[in-house]
Design a protein around this motif. Structure first.
Motif, PDB file in Angstrom:
ATOM      1  N   THR A  91      -6.704   1.539  -3.339  1.00 46.14           N
ATOM      2  CA  THR A  91      -7.061   0.271  -3.971  1.00 46.14           C
ATOM      3  C   THR A  91      -8.485   0.354  -4.483  1.00 46.14           C
ATOM      4  O   THR A  91      -9.338   0.960  -3.845  1.00 46.14           O
ATOM      5  N   SER A  92      -8.746  -0.259  -5.623  1.00 42.74           N
ATOM      6  CA  SER A  92     -10.111  -0.219  -6.146  1.00 42.74           C
ATOM      7  C   SER A  92     -10.964  -1.352  -5.579  1.00 42.74           C
ATOM      8  O   SER A  92     -12.184  -1.254  -5.566  1.00 42.74           O
ATOM      9  N   ASP A  93     -10.326  -2.413  -5.096  1.00 42.78           N
ATOM     10  CA  ASP A  93     -11.046  -3.545  -4.510  1.00 42.78           C
ATOM     11  C   ASP A  93     -11.182  -3.317  -3.007  1.00 42.78           C
ATOM     12  O   ASP A  93     -10.191  -3.356  -2.276  1.00 42.78           O
ATOM     13  N   GLN A 133     -11.294   3.414  -0.523  1.00 48.17           N
ATOM     14  CA  GLN A 133     -10.634   3.430  -1.823  1.00 48.17           C
ATOM     15  C   GLN A 133      -9.669   4.617  -1.906  1.00 48.17           C
ATOM     16  O   GLN A 133      -8.527   4.477  -2.345  1.00 48.17           O
ATOM     17  N   MET A 143       3.559   0.812  -2.621  1.00 49.84           N
ATOM     18  CA  MET A 143       2.454   0.309  -1.809  1.00 49.84           C
ATOM     19  C   MET A 143       2.910  -0.910  -1.039  1.00 49.84           C
ATOM     20  O   MET A 143       3.643  -1.740  -1.560  1.00 49.84           O
ATOM     21  N   ARG A 190      -2.505  -7.997   0.858  1.00 49.76           N
ATOM     22  CA  ARG A 190      -2.029  -8.506  -0.423  1.00 49.76           C
ATOM     23  C   ARG A 190      -3.018  -9.548  -0.948  1.00 49.76           C
ATOM     24  O   ARG A 190      -3.456 -10.425  -0.208  1.00 49.76           O
ATOM     25  N   GLU A 221      -5.675  -6.591  -9.139  1.00 49.18           N
ATOM     26  CA  GLU A 221      -4.723  -5.752  -8.422  1.00 49.18           C
ATOM     27  C   GLU A 221      -3.919  -6.576  -7.436  1.00 49.18           C
ATOM     28  O   GLU A 221      -4.331  -7.653  -7.028  1.00 49.18           O
ATOM     29  N   GLU A 222      -2.787  -6.012  -7.026  1.00 45.41           N
ATOM     30  CA  GLU A 222      -1.925  -6.715  -6.077  1.00 45.41           C
ATOM     31  C   GLU A 222      -2.475  -6.626  -4.650  1.00 45.41           C
ATOM     32  O   GLU A 222      -2.260  -7.515  -3.837  1.00 45.41           O
ATOM     33  N   PHE A 223      -3.209  -5.541  -4.353  1.00 49.32           N
ATOM     34  CA  PHE A 223      -3.727  -5.316  -3.003  1.00 49.32           C
ATOM     35  C   PHE A 223      -5.235  -5.130  -3.010  1.00 49.32           C
ATOM     36  O   PHE A 223      -5.818  -4.748  -4.025  1.00 49.32           O
ATOM     37  N   TYR A 224      -5.853  -5.372  -1.855  1.00 53.47           N
ATOM     38  CA  TYR A 224      -7.248  -5.022  -1.632  1.00 53.47           C
ATOM     39  C   TYR A 224      -7.379  -4.458  -0.228  1.00 53.47           C
ATOM     40  O   TYR A 224      -6.508  -4.671   0.619  1.00 53.47           O
ATOM     41  N   SER A 225      -8.451  -3.702   0.018  1.00 55.37           N
ATOM     42  CA  SER A 225      -8.685  -3.107   1.330  1.00 55.37           C
ATOM     43  C   SER A 225      -9.788  -3.866   2.046  1.00 55.37           C
ATOM     44  O   SER A 225     -10.802  -4.217   1.439  1.00 55.37           O
ATOM     45  N   ARG A 229      -4.858  -2.690   4.387  1.00 56.45           N
ATOM     46  CA  ARG A 229      -4.477  -3.003   3.008  1.00 56.45           C
ATOM     47  C   ARG A 229      -3.792  -4.360   3.026  1.00 56.45           C
ATOM     48  O   ARG A 229      -2.782  -4.545   3.680  1.00 56.45           O
TER      49      ARG A 229
END
Length: 118
Positions: free
Chosen positions: A55-57, A50, A14, A88, A96-100, A86
């Motif tokens: 990503t879940s966030d 998602q 990712m 960081r 999580e490391e990433f979010y959308s 996406r």
């Protein structure tokens, strides 16, 4: 001819990316109660982001929220063009490391598919 064992497909690592999508909301809110259409549309946009970004966030921009609610609670737009980015996560305590981050794209979107930006 069959290959044994089947080749392993490794998931791509990712990384940050940005894409534009057209979401057909009419099929996603079809059959919903009038007073639940706009809230359902927001949830479906989050589910879509998602699924596409993994990503879940998912965070929705205020302009996108206003565009979804522009016709009131009962009449959501049939289609909407969104840009999903996406990013960081900056916080150290993030799960999580990433979010959308989902934003609204104005203008005509007929005939445009998925557009990769950057």
């Amino acid at each position: 001819t069959l290959q044994f064992p089947p080749p392993l497909i490794m998931p791509k690592a990712m990384d940050t990316c940005c894409r534009e999508y057209t979401i057909h909301l009419a099929t996603r809110v079809h059959g919903k109660t009038f007073k639940k259409k706009a809230p359902t549309a927001v949830k479906k946009v989050k589910e879509f982001a998602q699924k596409m970004m993994g990503t879940s966030d998912v965070r929705v921009d205020t302009r996108l929220n206003k565009a979804l609610w522009a016709g009131g609670i009962r009449s959501t737009p049939k289609r909407i063009r969104v840009q999903i980015e996406r990013r960081r996560a900056d916080d150290e305590d993030a799960k999580e490391e990433f979010y959308s981050y989902v934003t609204h794209v104005e203008g005509d979107f007929r005939g445009q598919g998925v557009k990769v930006i950057e």
